[in-house]
Design a protein around this motif. Structure first.
Motif, PDB file in Angstrom:
ATOM      1  N   PRO A 150       0.844  -1.220   0.000  1.00  0.00           N
ATOM      2  CA  PRO A 150       0.000   0.000   0.000  1.00  0.00           C
ATOM      3  C   PRO A 150       0.868   1.254   0.000  1.00  0.00           C
ATOM      4  CG  PRO A 150       0.150  -0.884   2.223  1.00  0.00           C
ATOM      5  CD  PRO A 150       0.913  -1.838   1.342  1.00  0.00           C
ATOM      6  N   TRP A 151       1.310   1.672  -1.157  1.00  0.00           N
ATOM      7  CA  TRP A 151       2.296   2.747  -1.260  1.00  0.00           C
ATOM      8  C   TRP A 151       1.817   4.053  -0.643  1.00  0.00           C
ATOM      9  CZ3 TRP A 151       6.611   0.544  -2.195  1.00  0.00           C
ATOM     10  CH2 TRP A 151       6.673  -0.579  -3.026  1.00  0.00           C
ATOM     11  N   SER A 152       0.569   4.421  -0.854  1.00  0.00           N
ATOM     12  CA  SER A 152       0.060   5.687  -0.324  1.00  0.00           C
ATOM     13  C   SER A 152       0.063   5.716   1.194  1.00  0.00           C
ATOM     14  CB  SER A 152      -1.353   5.957  -0.851  1.00  0.00           C
ATOM     15  OG  SER A 152      -2.223   4.897  -0.485  1.00  0.00           O
ATOM     16  N   SER A 153      -0.055   4.552   1.820  1.00  0.00           N
ATOM     17  CA  SER A 153       0.015   4.479   3.286  1.00  0.00           C
ATOM     18  C   SER A 153       1.460   4.469   3.768  1.00  0.00           C
ATOM     19  CB  SER A 153      -0.702   3.216   3.788  1.00  0.00           C
ATOM     20  OG  SER A 153      -2.066   3.233   3.433  1.00  0.00           O
ATOM     21  N   LEU A 154       2.305   3.721   3.076  1.00  0.00           N
ATOM     22  CA  LEU A 154       3.693   3.599   3.505  1.00  0.00           C
ATOM     23  C   LEU A 154       4.440   4.920   3.436  1.00  0.00           C
ATOM     24  CD1 LEU A 154       4.741   0.188   1.886  1.00  0.00           C
ATOM     25  CD2 LEU A 154       4.193   0.657   4.276  1.00  0.00           C
TER      26      LEU A 154
END
Length: 510
Positions: A150-154
């Motif tokens: 989950p790139w947007s969270s990381l």
């Protein structure tokens, strides 16, 4: 009957908990991961069965379902089974699947936590992952399947700790930057944390991406964030690398480029050990392991197993192809209950153990000749089943048993053939004199190397150290290449590595 899921920490005895040591000292069976150091297995009693079930990236894997089944099978036959896992068993260790299988089989469990490299590696490199005023949030992430992250969270988390990520690190960094992570953010890579060969690299995301050709630093822990730019004096600074491409001068094989000539898919573990010793490794597969031209002879033998007294297995490949064909016929290891099994080499014995079988006899030397000389019972009148490579194998073993009065049934279980062509980049490295050592692990690897390289083989190796796994391979080297410079005393891949290190250090070993 209890299964103990034990965390091995960073892999050395010094990093084990007291409870882990107690479990190992009382174990009857240990199923262990690929990164487990042999010194941990030495804590177990001499009679303990040691079964390797781990994998490394790029290497052959024992399916998880097979590991689950082994745990259950051993759990019903032995009282104390240890499932020894790297780091902490609950962190990316597939603990849940194995615990569920064991509990479903009605067996008791105990979980013994271990020190995870995710937190220990940064400390050993001088990093505090929650340094005050620098980082209040940490995420531990698996790089095994980066496309699912989950790139947007990381990107919102101040400190990222990545495990199993070195092969996909470039992709991960590019994705993080694409969603807003600063390319100037700190990056630290800690390889072999806590081991004598620990190595480190520090820089930024951008600096890493600007390196066109960087070595694979697995196994390693990757730290991303501002904390990676603030080192404290508790770091092992003497182990730090000034740059990712700089060799470690204190490593025995530093500065050497070793060409590994093994079967495709079987070179990676040996290559990893060479890299851990400081070498640059190139791989030229000289064998392709494939099924035999016909299964009929082996199938006929499998249908007549009760007629044989002993099963003779002389290689890792022989075990795998024989057992897999047996399973394809609807049978399992119980079909071998009336046979005794003799194997050549510790690796062959370990492969056999993955199928729940223990060899009845292993000769003291890892060569087929010793099998004949040291056979534990008179062979006259015995009926021996000998699954082997279809072509190119030595007749000595079968001939010697036959001469002693045994009836030997040789059946092709697999074939090892020469690949169609060599990697042109490897040929270029040889032609440009960039290879310092070439390793051969069988006579066939020598023959196929010469076939792939052509008439210039001996000339290309004129200034290259030629290293052989044992006497028969050495003889083939002398016949086709004119010499051999280094021969393993222990005729195994580990023995070959030891011979190379001993020669590099100038020790008086052949």
């Amino acid at each position: 009957m209890t299964i103990f899921f034990v965390g091995a920490g960073l892999g050395t005895v010094a990093d084990l908990t007291l409870r882990a040591i107690a479990c190992l000292k009382e174990a009857e069976v240990i199923l262990y991961d690929a990164l487990i150091h042999p010194s941990l297995l030495d804590l177990a009693p001499a009679h303990c069965l040691r079964v390797p079930v781990g994998k490394r990236a790029g290497g052959a894997a024992l399916p998880q379902a097979a590991i689950n089944q082994l745990l259950c099978d051993y759990g019903h036959r032995y009282r104390r089974i240890v499932r020894l896992k790297s780091g902490d068993p609950g962190l990316f260790g597939r603990l849940q699947q194995e615990v569920e299988a064991v509990l479903s089989a009605g067996l008791a469990i105990e979980v013994v936590p271990g020190v995870t490299s995710a937190l220990a590696a940064p400390l050993l490199a001088g990093l505090c992952v929650t340094a005050k005023d620098v980082s209040q949030s940490v995420a531990i992430v698996s790089g095994h399947a980066p496309e699912t992250l989950p790139w947007s969270s990381l990107v919102q988390i101040e400190t990222l700790i990545l495990l199993m990520a070195t092969r996909s690190l470039r992709y991960i960094l590019e994705q993080l930057i694409a969603v807003g992570r600063s390319p100037h953010d700190g990056l630290a890579i800690v390889q072999w944390a806590g081991q004598p060969q620990q190595q480190e690299w520090f820089g930024t995301l951008e600096e890493y991406l600007n390196i066109a050709d960087h070595p694979d630093m697995a196994p390693a822990v990757v730290v991303i964030g501002a904390v990676a730019q603030k080192r404290y004096p508790f770091a092992r600074l003497d182990l730090a690398l000034p740059a990712l491409t700089s060799p470690m001068p204190d490593f025995p094989l530093s500065g050497q480029t070793v060409l590994v000539t093994r079967a495709a898919g079987q070179a990676s573990p040996f290559s990893q050990q060479l890299r851990a010793a400081g070498a640059t490794v190139l791989e030229l597969p000289t064998l392709e392991i494939v099924p035999p031209s016909s299964w009929q002879p082996l199938d006929t033998a499998l249908s007549q197993l009760p007629q044989f007294d002993w099963l003779i297995l002389t290689s890792h490949n022989a075990v795998n192809f024989f057992m897999q064909r047996l399973q394809q016929q609807g049978n399992d290891s119980r079909a071998l209950a009336t046979l005794k099994i003799a194997v050549v080499g510790e690796k062959t014995a370990q492969t056999l153990q993955t199928y729940g079988l223990v060899a009845d006899f292993i000769p003291s030397e890892f060569v087929a000749d010793a099998l004949v000389a040291e056979f534990p019972v008179p062979v006259a009148g015995l009926r021996l089943l000998f699954p082997r490579v279809e072509s190119g194998g030595r007749p000595l073993l079968a001939d010697a048993f036959t001469a002693a009065g045994a009836t030997v049934s040789e059946v092709p279980a697999y074939e090892s053939r020469c690949p169609q062509q060599a990697d042109p980049t490897i040929l270029a490295a040889l032609q440009e004199g960039r290879v310092t050592t070439v390793t051969f692990t069988s006579s066939k690897t020598v023959k196929h190397f010469c076939q792939l390289v052509g008439a210039q083989a001996a000339t290309l190796l004129a200034s290259v150290q030629i290293a052989s796994i044992g006497p028969q391979t050495s003889e083939t080297c002398r016949q086709l290449l004119g010499r051999v410079d280094c021969e393993a005393q222990d005729h195994s891949v580990q023995g070959l590595l030891s011979a190379l290190i001993s020669r590099s250090l100038g020790l008086n070993l052949r």
